[in-house]
Design an enzyme around this catalytic site. Structure first.
Site, short mmCIF file in Angstrom:
data_model
loop_
_atom_site.label_atom_id
_atom_site.label_comp_id
_atom_site.label_asym_id
_atom_site.label_seq_id
_atom_site.Cartn_x
_atom_site.Cartn_y
_atom_site.Cartn_z
N ARG A 47 -13.16 -41.16 -32.87
CA ARG A 47 -12.01 -40.78 -32.06
C ARG A 47 -11.21 -41.99 -31.57
O ARG A 47 -10.61 -41.96 -30.50
CB ARG A 47 -12.45 -39.94 -30.85
CG ARG A 47 -13.13 -38.62 -31.22
CD ARG A 47 -12.18 -37.73 -31.98
NE ARG A 47 -12.73 -36.38 -32.16
CZ ARG A 47 -12.11 -35.40 -32.81
NH1 ARG A 47 -10.93 -35.64 -33.36
NH2 ARG A 47 -12.66 -34.23 -32.95
N SER A 78 -7.70 -42.65 -38.06
CA SER A 78 -7.13 -41.76 -39.07
C SER A 78 -5.64 -41.53 -38.82
O SER A 78 -4.83 -41.51 -39.76
CB SER A 78 -7.87 -40.41 -39.07
OG SER A 78 -9.20 -40.56 -39.52
N THR A 117 -13.22 -37.43 -48.42
CA THR A 117 -14.52 -37.77 -49.00
C THR A 117 -15.68 -36.97 -48.43
O THR A 117 -16.82 -37.17 -48.83
CB THR A 117 -14.82 -39.26 -48.79
OG1 THR A 117 -14.92 -39.53 -47.38
CG2 THR A 117 -13.72 -40.12 -49.38
N HIS A 163 -6.84 -32.13 -39.20
CA HIS A 163 -6.34 -33.25 -40.00
C HIS A 163 -5.31 -32.75 -41.02
O HIS A 163 -4.25 -33.36 -41.19
CB HIS A 163 -7.50 -33.93 -40.74
CG HIS A 163 -8.21 -34.96 -39.92
ND1 HIS A 163 -8.15 -36.30 -40.21
CD2 HIS A 163 -8.99 -34.86 -38.82
CE1 HIS A 163 -8.85 -36.97 -39.32
NE2 HIS A 163 -9.38 -36.12 -38.48
#
Length: 314
Positions: free
Chosen positions: A154, A158, A176, A193
């Site tokens: 977190r 990303s 992945t 996401h």
């Protein structure tokens, strides 16, 4: 055509009157104020140039004949006229940078198009941070180029990886993680996401990263190296014998070194946490730390993300 910005902020200026957020307060404390957006084309205010209204803004004709696409305000995403290729675009990059990627995807923005951020406000922490992001958006890099983004859970790593590629016309997202059909919380994370990524990005779920890096030639986002390694260790039964995963690690490092793609990869920084209490945990930590070092050594850029803040490591 010459575009000049004499103001770049949203309608109320930046800092916004009465706003106590950190972005506005930082500017106010330093005595800096950015005026509302005011743009000129070839010395003529854009407001005085011929224009055609489009959803989200205007197409403006510059005195010298150039075509300019202009966002009407914060949150606006101006739609291009069919078949148009613009000489300049003035967009709300503080709020909707992915729209620049969409315009490139549609062919309305090319390598020759000048890109400007307008209607800027406290949606970005500072002008310096906007300029850092603009370095990725204004002239997207081409491959081969490798970026490794490290961070804890977190940390925002990303989101930073996605942010760096938002202005690219086409991105392949390499997910992945192995499927977890019985894990509702994990599925929710995956959907979160997926929901924040542009719709024109292509998603590929694979643990064959070496193969993907050998065949992809455009922009590639790998999220992430840690989940890939966990899958590899499971497939090789390497939790008690980490050496069994080393051939796949070497294969990935070789593919990373020789790829022709523009790659941004996310990996977990495992060296700042407590020592794992199990042998398998320590094996994973050691192997991932080793792999991170190998990939960083073969990367043009490496950065550490902490609490959403980015620290470039070279």
């Amino acid at each position: 055509m010459n575009i000049e910005l004499r103001g770049l902020a949203a309608r109320d200026g930046w800092p916004a009157p009465g706003c106590r957020c950190a972005s506005c307060n930082r500017l106010r404390s330093s005595g800096v104020r950015h005026e509302p957006t005011l743009a000129f084309a070839d010395g003529v205010p854009l407001d005085d140039c011929p224009r055609v209204e489009v959803p989200g803004g205007w197409e403006v004709s510059a005195p010298g004949g150039g075509r300019v696409l202009v966002a009407s305000g914060p949150g606006a995403c101006p739609e291009p006229v069919g078949g148009a290729v613009y000489d300049a675009v003035l967009l709300d990059l503080a709020g909707s940078p992915e729209h620049l990627g969409r315009l490139r995807h549609l062919g309305a923005v090319t390598a020759a198009t000048e890109v400007f951020a307008v209607h800027v406000d406290h949606r970005v922490p500072s002008l310096e941070e906007l300029e850092r992001r603009m370095g990725y958006w204004r002239r997207p890099a081409e491959g081969p180029h490798r970026t490794l983004l490290l961070g804890g859970s977190r940390s925002g790593k990303s989101a930073e990886a996605e942010r760096r590629l938002l202005a690219h016309p086409s991105v392949t997202y390499l997910a992945t993680s192995e499927p977890r059909p019985d894990d509702a919380e994990w599925r929710a994370r995956v959907e979160a996401h997926r929901g924040r990524r542009p719709s024109w990005w292509r998603t590929v779920e694979t643990t064959d990263l070496a193969g993907a890096l050998a065949t992809e030639a455009g922009a590639v986002l790998v999220d992430g190296i840690g989940t890939w390694l966990a899958a590899v260790m499971g497939a090789a039964d390497a939790w008690e014998n980490p050496g069994a995963a080393l051939p796949r690690v070497e294969e990935l490092v070789d593919a990373w070194r020789s790829t022709s793609a523009l790659v941004v990869a996310v990996s977990d920084e495992v060296g700042l946490s407590l020592v794992p209490t199990t042998p398998s945990g320590r094996a994973f930590r050691d192997l991932l730390g080793h792999l991170n070092q190998r990939l960083a050594a073969e990367s043009e850029e490496t950065a550490l993300v902490v609490a959403g803040r980015v620290m470039e490591l070279g």
